[in-house]
Enzyme design. Structure first.
Site, PDB file in Angstrom:
ATOM      1  N   THR A 182       0.835  -1.207   0.000  1.00 17.96           N
ATOM      2  CA  THR A 182       0.000   0.000   0.000  1.00 17.96           C
ATOM      3  C   THR A 182       0.867   1.255   0.000  1.00 17.96           C
ATOM      4  OG1 THR A 182      -1.422   1.321   1.458  1.00 17.96           O
ATOM      5  CG2 THR A 182      -0.176  -0.407   2.509  1.00 17.96           C
ATOM      6  N   ASP A 183       0.309   2.349  -0.499  1.00 15.97           N
ATOM      7  CA  ASP A 183       1.045   3.625  -0.451  1.00 15.97           C
ATOM      8  C   ASP A 183       1.204   4.113   0.992  1.00 15.97           C
ATOM      9  OD1 ASP A 183      -1.588   4.420   0.059  1.00 15.97           O
ATOM     10  OD2 ASP A 183      -1.589   6.057  -1.400  1.00 15.97           O
ATOM     11  N   GLU A 184       0.428   3.524   1.926  1.00 16.02           N
ATOM     12  CA  GLU A 184       0.504   3.978   3.313  1.00 16.02           C
ATOM     13  C   GLU A 184       1.862   3.660   3.941  1.00 16.02           C
ATOM     14  OE1 GLU A 184      -3.020   3.608   5.738  1.00 16.02           O
ATOM     15  OE2 GLU A 184      -4.297   3.476   3.975  1.00 16.02           O
TER      16      GLU A 184
ATOM     17  N   TYR B 274      -1.483  -0.475  11.248  1.00 14.50           N
ATOM     18  CA  TYR B 274      -1.777  -1.092   9.946  1.00 14.50           C
ATOM     19  C   TYR B 274      -0.622  -0.864   8.975  1.00 14.50           C
ATOM     20  CZ  TYR B 274      -3.459  -1.295   5.132  1.00 14.50           C
ATOM     21  OH  TYR B 274      -3.562  -1.559   3.791  1.00 14.50           O
TER      22      TYR B 274
ATOM     23  N   LYS C 251       2.053  -3.519   7.258  1.00 14.10           N
ATOM     24  CA  LYS C 251       2.147  -3.702   5.799  1.00 14.10           C
ATOM     25  C   LYS C 251       3.581  -3.433   5.328  1.00 14.10           C
ATOM     26  CE  LYS C 251      -0.577  -4.448   3.089  1.00 14.10           C
ATOM     27  NZ  LYS C 251      -1.014  -5.752   2.520  1.00 14.10           N
TER      28      LYS C 251
HETATM   29  P1  NAD Z   1     -10.463  -6.407   2.848  1.00 14.69           P
HETATM   30  O1  NAD Z   1     -10.362  -6.166   4.320  1.00 14.69           O
HETATM   31  O2  NAD Z   1     -11.691  -6.017   2.119  1.00 14.69           O
HETATM   32  O3  NAD Z   1     -10.221  -7.950   2.542  1.00 14.69           O
HETATM   33  C1  NAD Z   1      -9.247  -8.702   3.212  1.00 14.69           C
HETATM   34  C2  NAD Z   1      -9.547 -10.184   2.951  1.00 14.69           C
HETATM   35  O4  NAD Z   1      -8.508 -10.946   3.585  1.00 14.69           O
HETATM   36  C3  NAD Z   1     -10.872 -10.655   3.550  1.00 14.69           C
HETATM   37  O5  NAD Z   1     -11.538 -11.483   2.621  1.00 14.69           O
HETATM   38  C4  NAD Z   1     -10.453 -11.455   4.771  1.00 14.69           C
HETATM   39  O6  NAD Z   1     -11.362 -12.513   5.082  1.00 14.69           O
HETATM   40  C5  NAD Z   1      -9.100 -11.979   4.322  1.00 14.69           C
HETATM   41  N1  NAD Z   1      -8.232 -12.306   5.447  1.00 14.69           N
HETATM   42  C6  NAD Z   1      -7.992 -11.583   6.568  1.00 14.69           C
HETATM   43  N2  NAD Z   1      -7.146 -12.242   7.377  1.00 14.69           N
HETATM   44  C7  NAD Z   1      -6.829 -13.401   6.748  1.00 14.69           C
HETATM   45  C8  NAD Z   1      -6.000 -14.492   7.070  1.00 14.69           C
HETATM   46  N3  NAD Z   1      -5.324 -14.549   8.224  1.00 14.69           N
HETATM   47  N4  NAD Z   1      -5.894 -15.507   6.184  1.00 14.69           N
HETATM   48  C9  NAD Z   1      -6.582 -15.482   5.024  1.00 14.69           C
HETATM   49  N5  NAD Z   1      -7.406 -14.492   4.670  1.00 14.69           N
HETATM   50  C10 NAD Z   1      -7.527 -13.451   5.524  1.00 14.69           C
HETATM   51  O7  NAD Z   1      -9.173  -5.678   2.252  1.00 14.69           O
HETATM   52  P2  NAD Z   1      -8.967  -4.989   0.819  1.00 14.69           P
HETATM   53  O8  NAD Z   1      -9.359  -3.565   0.926  1.00 14.69           O
HETATM   54  O9  NAD Z   1      -9.539  -5.849  -0.231  1.00 14.69           O
HETATM   55  O10 NAD Z   1      -7.373  -5.025   0.713  1.00 14.69           O
HETATM   56  C11 NAD Z   1      -6.710  -6.141   0.125  1.00 14.69           C
HETATM   57  C12 NAD Z   1      -5.228  -5.904   0.159  1.00 14.69           C
HETATM   58  O11 NAD Z   1      -4.894  -4.713  -0.546  1.00 14.69           O
HETATM   59  C13 NAD Z   1      -4.683  -5.716   1.576  1.00 14.69           C
HETATM   60  O12 NAD Z   1      -3.432  -6.376   1.654  1.00 14.69           O
HETATM   61  C14 NAD Z   1      -4.492  -4.213   1.705  1.00 14.69           C
HETATM   62  O13 NAD Z   1      -3.461  -3.901   2.597  1.00 14.69           O
HETATM   63  C15 NAD Z   1      -4.136  -3.834   0.273  1.00 14.69           C
HETATM   64  N6  NAD Z   1      -4.484  -2.469  -0.149  1.00 14.69           N
HETATM   65  C16 NAD Z   1      -5.757  -1.994   0.043  1.00 14.69           C
HETATM   66  C17 NAD Z   1      -6.079  -0.721  -0.427  1.00 14.69           C
HETATM   67  C18 NAD Z   1      -7.489  -0.192  -0.256  1.00 14.69           C
HETATM   68  O14 NAD Z   1      -7.740   0.980  -0.595  1.00 14.69           O
HETATM   69  N7  NAD Z   1      -8.450  -0.968   0.188  1.00 14.69           N
HETATM   70  C19 NAD Z   1      -5.129   0.060  -1.079  1.00 14.69           C
HETATM   71  C20 NAD Z   1      -3.832  -0.468  -1.250  1.00 14.69           C
HETATM   72  C21 NAD Z   1      -3.526  -1.741  -0.797  1.00 14.69           C
HETATM   73  P1  TYD Z   2     -10.388   4.855   4.979  1.00 14.40           P
HETATM   74  O1  TYD Z   2     -11.426   4.504   3.969  1.00 14.40           O
HETATM   75  O2  TYD Z   2     -10.439   4.220   6.322  1.00 14.40           O
HETATM   76  O3  TYD Z   2      -8.981   4.608   4.271  1.00 14.40           O
HETATM   77  P2  TYD Z   2      -7.465   5.000   4.778  1.00 14.40           P
HETATM   78  O4  TYD Z   2      -7.510   5.479   6.164  1.00 14.40           O
HETATM   79  O5  TYD Z   2      -6.746   3.697   4.656  1.00 14.40           O
HETATM   80  O6  TYD Z   2      -7.004   6.037   3.812  1.00 14.40           O
HETATM   81  O7  TYD Z   2     -10.432   6.427   5.191  1.00 14.40           O
HETATM   82  C1  TYD Z   2     -10.237   7.324   4.117  1.00 14.40           C
HETATM   83  C2  TYD Z   2     -10.212   8.726   4.695  1.00 14.40           C
HETATM   84  O8  TYD Z   2     -11.514   9.039   5.211  1.00 14.40           O
HETATM   85  C3  TYD Z   2      -9.253   8.896   5.854  1.00 14.40           C
HETATM   86  O9  TYD Z   2      -8.679  10.195   5.780  1.00 14.40           O
HETATM   87  C4  TYD Z   2     -10.136   8.796   7.091  1.00 14.40           C
HETATM   88  C5  TYD Z   2     -11.450   9.360   6.601  1.00 14.40           C
HETATM   89  N1  TYD Z   2     -12.675   8.799   7.232  1.00 14.40           N
HETATM   90  C6  TYD Z   2     -13.646   9.661   7.780  1.00 14.40           C
HETATM   91  O10 TYD Z   2     -13.507  10.893   7.756  1.00 14.40           O
HETATM   92  N2  TYD Z   2     -14.760   9.107   8.334  1.00 14.40           N
HETATM   93  C7  TYD Z   2     -14.961   7.758   8.389  1.00 14.40           C
HETATM   94  O11 TYD Z   2     -16.013   7.305   8.963  1.00 14.40           O
HETATM   95  C8  TYD Z   2     -13.990   6.894   7.815  1.00 14.40           C
HETATM   96  C9  TYD Z   2     -14.151   5.404   7.841  1.00 14.40           C
HETATM   97  C10 TYD Z   2     -12.852   7.463   7.240  1.00 14.40           C
END
Ligand code: NAD
Ligand code: TYD
Length: 339
Positions: free
Chosen positions: A125-127, A153, A157
């Protein structure tokens, strides 16, 4: 290709499963997912009868189970999406994030070494780069930006990301890593900003905006993330990191107002609440490397993608009503009551 997709019942992993089966119908996909609160079989409904798809419920941190899957299935490619993914939950319970995100990734890397694979791709992730100042709109994260994490988190990562790169350097495991900005789109769990705001607005509930709503995220439509990972696992250079992002920076308040306008709901639903501790100010990605090396470009602008996403939530109420179970309601109470 025979690909093991971990976390495929989650948001991005689920979209990736659909993307792979659509664009590469001859490939085989095995989905490994622990089905935590964030994993939903409803996300995989459309592919369960596809003979090229199979599902195994297990944790990536369960070494015995993971080795048994590798022994039986012998995947040639592994794409690791499985993770605890929500910053606010990592502030509540950091230990779970260390267990899944770090130890789980370690187990997968060991399995890849033991059984041999053509590629291990770590979805990072970019985080991991920390944040950028709000006023310095000239600054972007590149692959050379030092890692500087803010939350449990992002720290977990970053550890997994570096562990994957260490297995390349030390053991010559063919690893790639991608660091993507915030995704949005179908099947997004409603604890995250965009789906939470859509669902609250549809129910005429208050929209909780942290702090002043000034924080900036660089939003990417989930299918564009899937196409980038697809290019990396097929043509990316091993040992390399690729940033993914589409220059769609918006403040949280802009995002929330866009959703309200699209749903014809009043801005009076917005409620400013106590800020998230350690809240990252701004994320912004420079994706020049993946564009130049692999010819990747995002297809969906934020203005189009947000309308498609809102429409998806309107059309798929069954999906999100199913995931708003008792544990979600308890989480919502803990996180937002009296905030
Ligand atoms: P999500 O929380 O929607 O899905 C995570 C999935 O992983 C779920 O299906 C959960 O059941 C499964 N999981 C959790 N723990 C597990 C374990 N111990 N063993 C097997 N499966 C397990 O997350 P997401 O938003 O789809 O993110 C997916 C990946 O992408 C993550 O690694 C996250 O860090 C990365 N990512 C997410 C974003 C974003 O904006 N959502 C951006 C960049 C990177
Ligand atoms: P989020 O979707 O949790 O993603 P991330 O923190 O990984 O970027 O949040 C996106 C942005 O929105 C973040 O700046 C936190 C803010 N946020 C709110 O203001 N209210 C909310 O209820 C949530 C879940 C997030």
């Amino acid at each position: 290709m025979k690909t093991l997709v971990t976390g495929g019942a989650g948001f991005i992993g689920g979209n990736f499963v659909h993307y792979q089966l659509k664009h590469h119908p001859d490939d085989t996909i095995i989905c490994l997912d622990a089905l935590t609160y964030a994993g939903n079989m409803g996300t995989l409904k459309g592919v369960l009868t596809n003979p090229k798809f199979s599902f195994v419920q297990a944790s990536i941190a369960d070494r015995e189970a993971v080795y048994a899957i590798f022994e039986q299935e012998k995947p040639d490619t592994v794409v690791n999406f499985a993770a605890e993914s929500h910053v606010d939950r990592s502030i509540e319970d950091p230990g779970l994030f260390l267990q899944t995100n770090i130890m789980g990734t370690g187990v997968l890397l060991d399995a890849c070494r033991k059984f041999g694979v053509g590629r291990f791709h770590q979805v990072s992730t970019d985080e991991v780069y920390g944040d950028l100042p709000l006023e310095r709109t000239d600054l972007f994260f590149t692959e050379e930006t030092p890692l500087h994490t803010s939350s449990p988190y992002s720290a977990s990562k970053a550890a997994a990301d570096l562990l994957a790169l260490a297995y390349f350097r030390t053991f010559k495991l063919p690893v790639t890593v991608s660091r993507c900005s915030n995704n949005y789109g179908p099947y997004h769990f409603p604890e995250k900003l965009i789906p939470l705001m859509i669902i609250n607005a549809l129910s005429d509930k208050a929209l909780p905006v942290y702090g002043k709503g000034e924080n900036i995220r660089d939003w990417l439509y989930v299918e564009d993330h899937c196409s980038a990972i697809d290019l990396i696992i097929r043509g990316g250079r091993v040992g390399e990191v690729y940033n993914i992002g589409g220059h769609n920076e918006r403040t949280n308040l802009q995002v929330v107002k866009t959703i309200l306008h699209a749903l014809n709901k009043p801005e009076s639903l917005i409620r400013f609440v106590t800020d998230r501790p350690g809240h990252d100010l701004r994320y912004a990605i420079d994706a020049t490397k993946i564009k130049q090396e692999l010819g990747w470009a995002p297809e969906t602008t934020f203005d189009t993608g947000i309308q498609t996403t809102i429409q998806w939530y309107l059309n798929n109420e069954d999906w999100w009503r199913d995931v708003l179970d008792g544990s979600y309601r308890a989480y919502y109470e803990r996180m937002y009551h009296n905030r």
